[in-house]
Motif scaffolding. Structure first.
Motif, PDB file in Angstrom:
ATOM      1  N   THR A  83       5.181  11.261  -2.774  1.00 13.81           N
ATOM      2  CA  THR A  83       3.898  10.566  -2.869  1.00 13.81           C
ATOM      3  C   THR A  83       3.181  10.956  -4.147  1.00 13.81           C
ATOM      4  O   THR A  83       3.418  12.025  -4.724  1.00 13.81           O
ATOM      5  CB  THR A  83       3.011  10.890  -1.667  1.00 13.81           C
ATOM      6  OG1 THR A  83       2.810  12.315  -1.599  1.00 13.81           O
ATOM      7  CG2 THR A  83       3.651  10.409  -0.380  1.00 13.81           C
ATOM      8  N   THR A  84       2.305  10.084  -4.599  1.00 11.35           N
ATOM      9  CA  THR A  84       1.572  10.345  -5.832  1.00 11.35           C
ATOM     10  C   THR A  84       0.554  11.458  -5.638  1.00 11.35           C
ATOM     11  O   THR A  84       0.234  11.854  -4.521  1.00 11.35           O
ATOM     12  CB  THR A  84       0.860   9.077  -6.307  1.00 11.35           C
ATOM     13  OG1 THR A  84      -0.079   8.677  -5.301  1.00 11.35           O
ATOM     14  CG2 THR A  84       1.853   7.960  -6.555  1.00 11.35           C
ATOM     15  N   CYS A 127       4.065  11.644  -8.874  1.00 12.16           N
ATOM     16  CA  CYS A 127       3.925  12.810  -8.008  1.00 12.16           C
ATOM     17  C   CYS A 127       3.686  14.032  -8.889  1.00 12.16           C
ATOM     18  O   CYS A 127       3.735  13.952 -10.118  1.00 12.16           O
ATOM     19  CB  CYS A 127       5.170  12.983  -7.139  1.00 12.16           C
ATOM     20  SG  CYS A 127       6.666  13.376  -8.065  1.00 12.16           S
ATOM     21  N   GLY A 182      -2.369   8.258  -9.789  1.00 15.73           N
ATOM     22  CA  GLY A 182      -1.969   7.208  -8.875  1.00 15.73           C
ATOM     23  C   GLY A 182      -0.577   6.680  -9.128  1.00 15.73           C
ATOM     24  O   GLY A 182      -0.106   5.813  -8.396  1.00 15.73           O
ATOM     25  N   HIS A 213       0.831  -1.200   0.000  1.00 15.03           N
ATOM     26  CA  HIS A 213       0.000   0.000   0.000  1.00 15.03           C
ATOM     27  C   HIS A 213       0.867   1.253   0.000  1.00 15.03           C
ATOM     28  O   HIS A 213       0.594   2.220  -0.715  1.00 15.03           O
ATOM     29  CB  HIS A 213      -0.939  -0.011   1.200  1.00 15.03           C
ATOM     30  CG  HIS A 213      -1.756   1.248   1.332  1.00 15.03           C
ATOM     31  ND1 HIS A 213      -2.803   1.531   0.486  1.00 15.03           N
ATOM     32  CD2 HIS A 213      -1.653   2.297   2.204  1.00 15.03           C
ATOM     33  CE1 HIS A 213      -3.329   2.700   0.820  1.00 15.03           C
ATOM     34  NE2 HIS A 213      -2.648   3.179   1.855  1.00 15.03           N
ATOM     35  N   ALA A 249      -2.448  10.347  -3.635  1.00  9.19           N
ATOM     36  CA  ALA A 249      -2.213  10.165  -2.207  1.00  9.19           C
ATOM     37  C   ALA A 249      -1.927  11.470  -1.480  1.00  9.19           C
ATOM     38  O   ALA A 249      -2.090  11.550  -0.263  1.00  9.19           O
ATOM     39  CB  ALA A 249      -1.041   9.208  -1.989  1.00  9.19           C
ATOM     40  N   SER A 250      -1.523  12.507  -2.230  1.00 10.48           N
ATOM     41  CA  SER A 250      -1.104  13.749  -1.586  1.00 10.48           C
ATOM     42  C   SER A 250      -2.150  14.851  -1.634  1.00 10.48           C
ATOM     43  O   SER A 250      -1.952  15.909  -1.051  1.00 10.48           O
ATOM     44  CB  SER A 250       0.181  14.268  -2.245  1.00 10.48           C
ATOM     45  OG  SER A 250      -0.042  14.533  -3.626  1.00 10.48           O
ATOM     46  N   SER A 276       1.583   4.278  -3.151  1.00  5.03           N
ATOM     47  CA  SER A 276       1.413   5.702  -2.949  1.00  5.03           C
ATOM     48  C   SER A 276       2.694   6.483  -3.221  1.00  5.03           C
ATOM     49  O   SER A 276       2.711   7.695  -3.055  1.00  5.03           O
ATOM     50  CB  SER A 276       0.941   5.982  -1.513  1.00  5.03           C
ATOM     51  OG  SER A 276       1.931   5.589  -0.584  1.00  5.03           O
TER      52      SER A 276
END
Length: 480
Positions: free
Chosen positions: A59-60, A82, A79, A46, A63-64, A50
């Motif tokens: 982080t992608t 970044c 996904g 997981h 995710a951010s 990310s």
């Protein structure tokens, strides 16, 4: 010796509650400590999902950020990358298209077609970044051998043939001027040109344009005709102000729609001409550096970088074009790669000879042009066939449709001759069916379209003469 529940050391009876289970001491199961390992591995996977797949540090986007509007769009790059890597990847597609296809040389003056929407906004931003880098290299070099290409911006004012109010359009134009002026030097000239300028400075141009548009009864044909007038206007601006290239913000999503539209309209032969990186059938070559960039990625970049956009004429399309747009949108929602798949499939079509830059560019452009010619099996200049083009939409024609014998007289074409010179799609969707209405429609066409039809007739006659030349008698032969 067979084992039993009392003497077995393998533990095969220990899980059997019916035989001696009470006499056996409890033994920990081997799969119990694996639960922690599995949970740890899932947590690691997981966390890995990310992390940006390019830099392996940040982080992608998904995710951010908690802003759904940023990551929503049917794409998967939110996904995977970044913010910085996503921007770099998208700009890399643009730059690769420019360099690999010799789109821009240092001596060029590029005109960016700007509608205010997402695609043209990103195209303007990227070409500005390339120009800024070229300017820095020029300032840092000692000999300053390579000049910096120029950039201009053009907006086609279509309020004459649209329902947009003058007040709203004036505010939109001011916002566009602000977008262009906020870009760092070199300064970019901003042109605002109404569509009726295709008639040159001529009295009653607005009324003539409106009458011509209203003469087209088919909704799809009317939209296609306006799109062609848009290109004619851009060509006129480029010629009058010394621009050498016209840059369009056509992206993957728009090309995917165009592929299906052209197929439905019966323009399969000319389809390959419209979807390449370069289109030099026009007097000023047209380039599509965003050809490999889908619309959801461009929308995401505008959201991430807070690039200001202005929506003016980007309303809902009608007719065949509207149906195709809705259909492709549904396909994209089911599978984010559908648009790219459509474009790549159509990209297997053999390009025309004019889908490359003219050979009078600099040596870097010539090298890139030769590489691309070899890659796509483009014909050499000596092997080129002379193409005939539709006088309405400028599509290449497979077989000349000019009725030279009965519709050509002293260098002029009759209305029936121009009608016969058009492609099948324009004959069906644009040209009026009634002969008197057709004659009036032809009389309202811009002079550039009429002259193109006349040039096409002359070309058709020359091709016909070359085909039957061996069968013709010379002047000194009497046929006996």
């Amino acid at each position: 010796m067979a084992c039993n529940s009392g003497t077995c050391q393998s533990g095969c009876y220990r899980d059997d509650t019916s035989i001696g289970a009470a006499e056996s001491p409890p033994v920990a199961k081997k799969n119990e400590p694996l639960n922690d390992v599995v949970n740890s591995r899932r947590t690691t996977e997981h966390l890995d999902n990310s992390i940006c797949i390019k830099c392996k540090v940040n982080t992608t986007i998904a995710a951010s950020t908690a802003d759904v509007s940023v990551v929503d769009g049917g794409g998967s790059d939110a996904g995977r990358f970044c913010v910085d890597c996503f921007r770099s990847n998208l700009f890399g597609k643009f730059r690769l298209a420019v360099t690999a296809n010799a789109m821009i040389s240092p001596s060029d003056n590029v005109l960016v077609a700007f509608s205010g929407g997402t695609c043209s906004r990103v195209a303007l931003q990227f070409i500005h970044e390339m120009q800024t880098k070229a300017q820095k290299n020029f300032d840092a070099s000692r000999d300053r051998a390579l000049p910096v290409f120029g950039v201009g911006v053009a907006f086609i004012d279509e309020k004459t043939c649209s329902a947009v109010s003058s007040g709203y359009l004036d505010r939109a134009i001011e916002e566009m001027k602000l977008i262009v002026s906020d870009l760092a030097p070199p300064v970019k000239q901003f042109h605002v040109v109404p569509t009726e300028t295709i008639y040159s400075p001529e009295a009653g141009a607005k009324d003539r344009l409106n009458e011509l548009i209203n003469a087209v009864s088919d909704i799809t044909g009317k939209e296609d005709l306006l799109e062609h007038f848009r290109m004619l206007s851009l060509q006129k601006i480029a010629i009058e102000h010394g621009y050498t290239k016209v840059l369009l913000g056509t992206c993957t999503s728009r090309i995917a729609c165009h592929v299906l539209e052209a197929t439905v309209k019966g323009r399969g032969y000319s389809l390959a001409a419209d979807i390449q990186y370069v289109d030099a059938r026009w007097k000023i070559p047209v380039v599509l550096p965003l050809r490999d960039c889908p619309i959801h990625e461009l929308n995401m970049l505008c959201n991430l970088d807070s690039l200001m956009t202005v929506e003016v004429f980007n309303g809902t399309r009608a007719g065949i074009n509207g149906l195709i747009s809705s259909f492709v949108k549904l396909l994209q929602e089911e599978n984010p790669s559908r648009e790219s798949t459509i474009m790549r499939t159509a990209g297997k079509l053999t390009p025309f000879h004019f889908n490359r830059m003219p050979e009078d560019n600099d040596y870097n452009g010539q090298v890139a042009s030769r590489r691309r010619q070899k890659k796509y099996n483009l014909k050499t200049k000596d092997a080129l066939l002379i193409e005939s083009f539709c006088p309405i939409c400028n599509s290449p024609l497979k077989v000349s449709n000019f009725e030279t014998s009965s519709n050509f007289d002293n260098g002029k074409t009759s209305p029936n001759g121009i009608g016969a010179a058009c492609c099948a799609s324009c004959q069906f969707q644009v040209l009026p069916k009634d002969p008197s209405s057709l004659e009036n429609f032809i009389s309202l066409l811009p002079p550039s379209m009429v002259s193109q039809a006349e040039d096409g007739v002359r070309l058709s006659q020359r091709q016909l003469r070359e085909q039957i030349e061996d069968c013709l008698l010379s002047d000194n032969e009497d046929g006996t």
